[in-house]
Structure formats: C-alpha cells, structure tokens
Design a protein around this motif. Structure first.
Motif, short mmCIF file in Angstrom:
data_model
loop_
_atom_site.label_atom_id
_atom_site.label_comp_id
_atom_site.label_asym_id
_atom_site.label_seq_id
_atom_site.Cartn_x
_atom_site.Cartn_y
_atom_site.Cartn_z
N ALA A 181 -26.87 16.72 27.10
CA ALA A 181 -26.86 17.92 27.95
C ALA A 181 -28.25 18.22 28.48
O ALA A 181 -28.41 18.58 29.65
N PHE A 182 -29.27 18.06 27.65
CA PHE A 182 -30.64 18.29 28.12
C PHE A 182 -31.06 17.24 29.14
O PHE A 182 -31.78 17.54 30.09
N ALA A 183 -30.60 16.01 28.94
CA ALA A 183 -30.99 14.92 29.84
C ALA A 183 -30.24 14.97 31.16
O ALA A 183 -30.71 14.41 32.15
N SER A 184 -29.10 15.64 31.21
CA SER A 184 -28.28 15.59 32.42
C SER A 184 -28.02 16.98 32.99
O SER A 184 -27.00 17.19 33.66
N VAL A 236 -19.38 12.56 11.37
CA VAL A 236 -19.24 12.19 12.78
C VAL A 236 -19.42 13.40 13.70
O VAL A 236 -20.10 13.30 14.73
N THR A 237 -18.84 14.54 13.35
CA THR A 237 -18.94 15.72 14.21
C THR A 237 -20.38 16.22 14.35
O THR A 237 -20.82 16.50 15.48
N PRO A 238 -21.16 16.34 13.27
CA PRO A 238 -22.56 16.75 13.48
C PRO A 238 -23.35 15.76 14.34
O PRO A 238 -24.17 16.18 15.17
N ILE A 239 -23.09 14.46 14.16
CA ILE A 239 -23.79 13.47 15.00
C ILE A 239 -23.35 13.62 16.45
O ILE A 239 -24.19 13.55 17.37
N ALA A 240 -22.06 13.85 16.68
CA ALA A 240 -21.56 14.03 18.05
C ALA A 240 -22.17 15.28 18.69
O ALA A 240 -22.49 15.27 19.89
N ILE A 241 -22.34 16.34 17.91
CA ILE A 241 -22.95 17.56 18.46
C ILE A 241 -24.40 17.30 18.84
O ILE A 241 -24.86 17.72 19.92
N VAL A 242 -25.15 16.62 17.99
CA VAL A 242 -26.56 16.31 18.30
C VAL A 242 -26.66 15.47 19.56
O VAL A 242 -27.43 15.79 20.48
N PHE A 243 -25.87 14.39 19.64
CA PHE A 243 -25.93 13.54 20.84
C PHE A 243 -25.40 14.26 22.07
O PHE A 243 -25.89 14.03 23.18
N GLY A 244 -24.41 15.15 21.89
CA GLY A 244 -23.91 15.93 23.02
C GLY A 244 -24.98 16.84 23.60
O GLY A 244 -25.13 16.94 24.81
N PHE A 245 -25.75 17.51 22.73
CA PHE A 245 -26.81 18.38 23.22
C PHE A 245 -27.98 17.58 23.80
O PHE A 245 -28.60 18.02 24.77
N LEU A 246 -28.29 16.42 23.21
CA LEU A 246 -29.32 15.57 23.81
C LEU A 246 -28.91 15.12 25.20
O LEU A 246 -29.72 15.12 26.14
#
Length: 134
Positions: A95-98, A83-93
C-alpha cells in the motif's frame, strides 16, 4: 419386461405414508422401522452433525476461524497466527509503495481464505468410541 423378485420402487405414497428407503415398502409417515427389511430411522441419521459452510464463511471474517470450525485446527492456527500477520505486513508495504492500491491484496487474501473455508472438506473429530460395554 425383465422379471425380478425385488419390490417395485414406485411405492404408492400419499400424505399418510412414506416409502422405505431400502425396499420401497409403504410405511406410515412416522414409522421408525420397516416391517419388511432391517431399515430403521436411527440407522440413516448421521451420528455427528455436519459443519455449516455458511458459518465457516462467516467465521472466516477472522482468517483461520472457519478452518478451525470445520475441524482443520492446524491449518486454522497457521492461518490465524502466521500467514495473516505476514499478509497484513506485506499488504501495508504494498500500500505504501503503490499509493494505497496494495491494500487490495488483503481483500483478495481475505476472500481466498473464505472460499477455501467454504470448499474444504469437514473434519469434525468423532467422539471417543469406548466399544461395547459388557
């Protein structure tokens, strides 16, 4: 006034005595057994220590370690390795989008894992009971 054979719960206590938790008899402060009933100090102490909620929150700086500390090994491993690696990936995605604001999602995730580690019930594995040895 109701009649009862039970001793009064208002045992006279001072600095040198304590009341028995079962029957209320006045006992010396360092007593290990009650003279009136079958209470013993060993019977009222827990066999296993309770996991500290503060330590679980502190260990949850790395999401999943607090859950492993409290005995939830599968949940902790899933949080830590999946869950944490997936959360990091989606968090950075996000971050780039917003323009960087999406990184705040990781902060909310991190706080939610800490809150869950604090609130989850302890499941410390008991030691193997070999029964009575004859």
């Amino acid at each position: 006034m109701e009649y009862t054979d039970a001793p009064t719960t208002e045992a006279e206590t001072n600095s040198e005595t304590m009341a028995c938790p079962f029957c209320g008899t006045a006992l010396p402060k360092d007593a290990t057994r009650c003279t009136n009933c079958d209470w013993s100090r060993d019977a009222t102490t827990p066999a296993e220590p309770k996991a500290s909620d503060a330590m679980a929150i502190f260990l949850s700086i790395v999401p999943g370690l607090g859950h492993i500390y409290k005995g939830h090994k599968v949940v902790g491993a899933v949080l830590l390795f999946l869950v944490t690696p997936i959360a990091i990936v989606f968090g950075f995605l996000a971050a780039f989008a917003s323009a960087g604001f999406g990184i705040g999602l990781l902060v909310f995730y991190w706080l939610a894992v800490m809150l869950h580690a604090w609130g989850i019930k302890d499941r410390i594995s008991p030691a193997n009971d070999e029964g009575e040895q004859y």
